[in-house]
Design a protein around this motif. Structure first.
Motif, PDB file in Angstrom:
ATOM      1  N   ALA A 137       0.831  -1.207   0.000  1.00  0.00           N
ATOM      2  CA  ALA A 137       0.000   0.000   0.000  1.00  0.00           C
ATOM      3  C   ALA A 137       0.866   1.258   0.000  1.00  0.00           C
ATOM      4  O   ALA A 137       0.567   2.236  -0.696  1.00  0.00           O
ATOM      5  CB  ALA A 137      -0.924  -0.010   1.217  1.00  0.00           C
ATOM      6  N   TYR A 138       1.946   1.241   0.793  1.00  0.00           N
ATOM      7  CA  TYR A 138       2.838   2.406   0.839  1.00  0.00           C
ATOM      8  C   TYR A 138       3.508   2.614  -0.518  1.00  0.00           C
ATOM      9  O   TYR A 138       3.614   3.744  -1.004  1.00  0.00           O
ATOM     10  CB  TYR A 138       3.893   2.214   1.925  1.00  0.00           C
ATOM     11  N   ALA A 139       3.954   1.525  -1.131  1.00  0.00           N
ATOM     12  CA  ALA A 139       4.620   1.624  -2.432  1.00  0.00           C
ATOM     13  C   ALA A 139       3.676   2.184  -3.491  1.00  0.00           C
ATOM     14  O   ALA A 139       4.077   2.994  -4.334  1.00  0.00           O
ATOM     15  CB  ALA A 139       5.146   0.255  -2.855  1.00  0.00           C
ATOM     16  N   ASP A 140       2.414   1.777  -3.442  1.00  0.00           N
ATOM     17  CA  ASP A 140       1.438   2.287  -4.407  1.00  0.00           C
ATOM     18  C   ASP A 140       1.216   3.786  -4.233  1.00  0.00           C
ATOM     19  O   ASP A 140       0.996   4.515  -5.207  1.00  0.00           O
ATOM     20  CB  ASP A 140       0.102   1.555  -4.243  1.00  0.00           C
ATOM     21  N   ALA A 141       1.283   4.259  -2.978  1.00  0.00           N
ATOM     22  CA  ALA A 141       1.002   5.670  -2.702  1.00  0.00           C
ATOM     23  C   ALA A 141       2.219   6.565  -2.893  1.00  0.00           C
ATOM     24  O   ALA A 141       2.113   7.681  -3.403  1.00  0.00           O
ATOM     25  CB  ALA A 141       0.467   5.818  -1.276  1.00  0.00           C
ATOM     26  N   TYR A 142       3.398   6.082  -2.475  1.00  0.00           N
ATOM     27  CA  TYR A 142       4.571   6.959  -2.432  1.00  0.00           C
ATOM     28  C   TYR A 142       5.788   6.413  -3.168  1.00  0.00           C
ATOM     29  O   TYR A 142       6.815   7.091  -3.256  1.00  0.00           O
ATOM     30  CB  TYR A 142       4.989   7.202  -0.968  1.00  0.00           C
ATOM     31  N   GLY A 143       5.710   5.192  -3.649  1.00  0.00           N
ATOM     32  CA  GLY A 143       6.908   4.541  -4.157  1.00  0.00           C
ATOM     33  C   GLY A 143       7.627   3.850  -3.009  1.00  0.00           C
ATOM     34  O   GLY A 143       7.309   4.062  -1.836  1.00  0.00           O
ATOM     35  N   LEU A 144       8.586   3.026  -3.333  1.00  0.00           N
ATOM     36  CA  LEU A 144       9.289   2.264  -2.302  1.00  0.00           C
ATOM     37  C   LEU A 144      10.687   2.836  -2.114  1.00  0.00           C
ATOM     38  O   LEU A 144      11.526   2.752  -3.015  1.00  0.00           O
ATOM     39  CB  LEU A 144       9.369   0.787  -2.699  1.00  0.00           C
ATOM     40  N   HIS A 184      13.384   4.867   5.667  1.00  0.00           N
ATOM     41  CA  HIS A 184      13.415   6.068   4.815  1.00  0.00           C
ATOM     42  C   HIS A 184      12.002   6.512   4.446  1.00  0.00           C
ATOM     43  O   HIS A 184      11.701   6.802   3.286  1.00  0.00           O
ATOM     44  CB  HIS A 184      14.224   5.797   3.540  1.00  0.00           C
ATOM     45  N   LEU A 185      11.144   6.582   5.463  1.00  0.00           N
ATOM     46  CA  LEU A 185       9.751   6.917   5.208  1.00  0.00           C
ATOM     47  C   LEU A 185       9.572   8.404   4.935  1.00  0.00           C
ATOM     48  O   LEU A 185      10.376   9.239   5.356  1.00  0.00           O
ATOM     49  CB  LEU A 185       8.889   6.502   6.401  1.00  0.00           C
ATOM     50  N   GLU A 186       8.477   8.713   4.253  1.00  0.00           N
ATOM     51  CA  GLU A 186       8.117  10.092   3.971  1.00  0.00           C
ATOM     52  C   GLU A 186       6.617  10.250   4.140  1.00  0.00           C
ATOM     53  O   GLU A 186       5.852   9.325   3.902  1.00  0.00           O
ATOM     54  CB  GLU A 186       8.499  10.482   2.536  1.00  0.00           C
ATOM     55  N   GLU A 187       6.224  11.447   4.555  1.00  0.00           N
ATOM     56  CA  GLU A 187       4.811  11.790   4.619  1.00  0.00           C
ATOM     57  C   GLU A 187       4.661  13.137   3.939  1.00  0.00           C
ATOM     58  O   GLU A 187       5.300  14.107   4.344  1.00  0.00           O
ATOM     59  CB  GLU A 187       4.321  11.853   6.067  1.00  0.00           C
ATOM     60  N   PRO A 188       3.858  13.235   2.900  1.00  0.00           N
ATOM     61  CA  PRO A 188       3.761  14.480   2.136  1.00  0.00           C
ATOM     62  C   PRO A 188       3.482  15.691   3.013  1.00  0.00           C
ATOM     63  O   PRO A 188       2.597  15.669   3.866  1.00  0.00           O
ATOM     64  CB  PRO A 188       2.577  14.204   1.196  1.00  0.00           C
ATOM     65  N   GLY A 189       4.299  16.746   2.826  1.00  0.00           N
ATOM     66  CA  GLY A 189       4.069  18.002   3.520  1.00  0.00           C
ATOM     67  C   GLY A 189       4.525  18.038   4.952  1.00  0.00           C
ATOM     68  O   GLY A 189       4.246  18.993   5.670  1.00  0.00           O
ATOM     69  N   GLU A 190       5.257  17.003   5.397  1.00  0.00           N
ATOM     70  CA  GLU A 190       5.654  16.981   6.800  1.00  0.00           C
ATOM     71  C   GLU A 190       6.997  16.292   6.940  1.00  0.00           C
ATOM     72  O   GLU A 190       7.205  15.215   6.399  1.00  0.00           O
ATOM     73  CB  GLU A 190       4.607  16.239   7.628  1.00  0.00           C
ATOM     74  N   GLU A 191       7.916  16.924   7.653  1.00  0.00           N
ATOM     75  CA  GLU A 191       9.216  16.329   7.898  1.00  0.00           C
ATOM     76  C   GLU A 191       9.138  15.428   9.123  1.00  0.00           C
ATOM     77  O   GLU A 191       8.507  15.790  10.119  1.00  0.00           O
ATOM     78  CB  GLU A 191      10.265  17.414   8.153  1.00  0.00           C
ATOM     79  N   PRO A 192       9.766  14.248   9.085  1.00  0.00           N
ATOM     80  CA  PRO A 192       9.793  13.397  10.271  1.00  0.00           C
ATOM     81  C   PRO A 192      10.585  14.046  11.381  1.00  0.00           C
ATOM     82  O   PRO A 192      11.518  14.803  11.124  1.00  0.00           O
ATOM     83  CB  PRO A 192      10.495  12.122   9.777  1.00  0.00           C
ATOM     84  N   PRO A 193      10.243  13.802  12.656  1.00  0.00           N
ATOM     85  CA  PRO A 193      10.926  14.443  13.775  1.00  0.00           C
ATOM     86  C   PRO A 193      12.426  14.238  13.751  1.00  0.00           C
ATOM     87  O   PRO A 193      13.183  15.135  14.093  1.00  0.00           O
ATOM     88  CB  PRO A 193      10.303  13.759  15.002  1.00  0.00           C
TER      89      PRO A 193
END
Length: 208
Positions: A137-144, A184-193
């Motif tokens: 699901a993550y790969a489909d949304a953001y790439g791997l 190496h996760l990402e969330e659009p519009g938000e930097e990880p802590p």
């Protein structure tokens, strides 16, 4: 009871109950037979060796853990990567520090060989479950963002379990940062802590 599958399940269930009550090493075929009101010979028919019986009990325990991971995946809110990872960290902590007497008994040094086999089975099964559901699901949304996906998750899960066993007091924030940076996760519009400077992290906390 004539159905072989039902009888087998009944034996496994009684075995797990006795493991919780008496411990893995103290439970005998005779105990299981007495609990069910059957002969030891019938148990040997289904489980010729003690290792076979232990393996069947561990397989059920593993399946329950995988089910808990599947429920976590079904309940997580899509698009909220950080929240999902934090809830995953909480799940891992609960699974490692469970109150189940059977799980606690596996941590007994006398059961080190069985625990090692159980851990390998659980980590492999959980990794496969995550790959089939969450990673796809993550790969489909953001790439791997990682290569060697299976191996990366194996290393991460083994590592988090080892850390929680060695340092039960370790915070969820630390576990979160380790997992986030490893994957190496990402969330659009938000930097990880973990990617913010220390003063930025404090400011972000104040804003929340």
């Amino acid at each position: 009871m004539n159905d072989p599958d039902e009888r087998r399940a009944e034996i496994i269930s009684a075995t797990r109950e006795l493991f919780r009550e008496k411990g893995l090493r103290a439970t005998t075929y005779g105990d299981v037979a007495t609990r069910l009101g059957i002969t030891r010979g019938l148990i040997y028919h289904y489980f010729p060796t003690r290792d076979d019986l232990i393996d069947a009990a561990l397989a059920e325990f593993t399946a329950e853990i995988v089910d808990s991971v599947a429920r976590w995946d079904a309940q997580r809110e899509r698009g909220h990567v950080r929240d999902a990872l934090r809830s995953a960290v909480g799940l891992i902590r609960r699974l490692v520090h469970t109150n189940d007497p059977f799980a606690e008994d596996l941590n007994n040094p006398d059961n080190a060989r069985v625990y090692a086999l159980f851990l390998d089975r659980v980590v492999e099964a959980v990794t496969q479950e995550l790959e089939a559901r969450t990673v796809r699901a993550y790969a489909d949304a953001y790439g791997l963002p990682i290569s060697h996906t299976h191996e990366t998750f194996l290393v991460l899960i083994y590592g988090l379990i080892a850390l929680l066993r060695a340092r039960p007091e370790v915070s969820d924030d630390v576990l979160f940062d380790i997992a986030w940076s490893t994957l190496h996760l990402e969330e659009p519009g938000e930097e990880p802590p973990s990617q913010l400077p220390s003063d930025g992290r404090a400011a972000a906390a104040e804003e929340r």
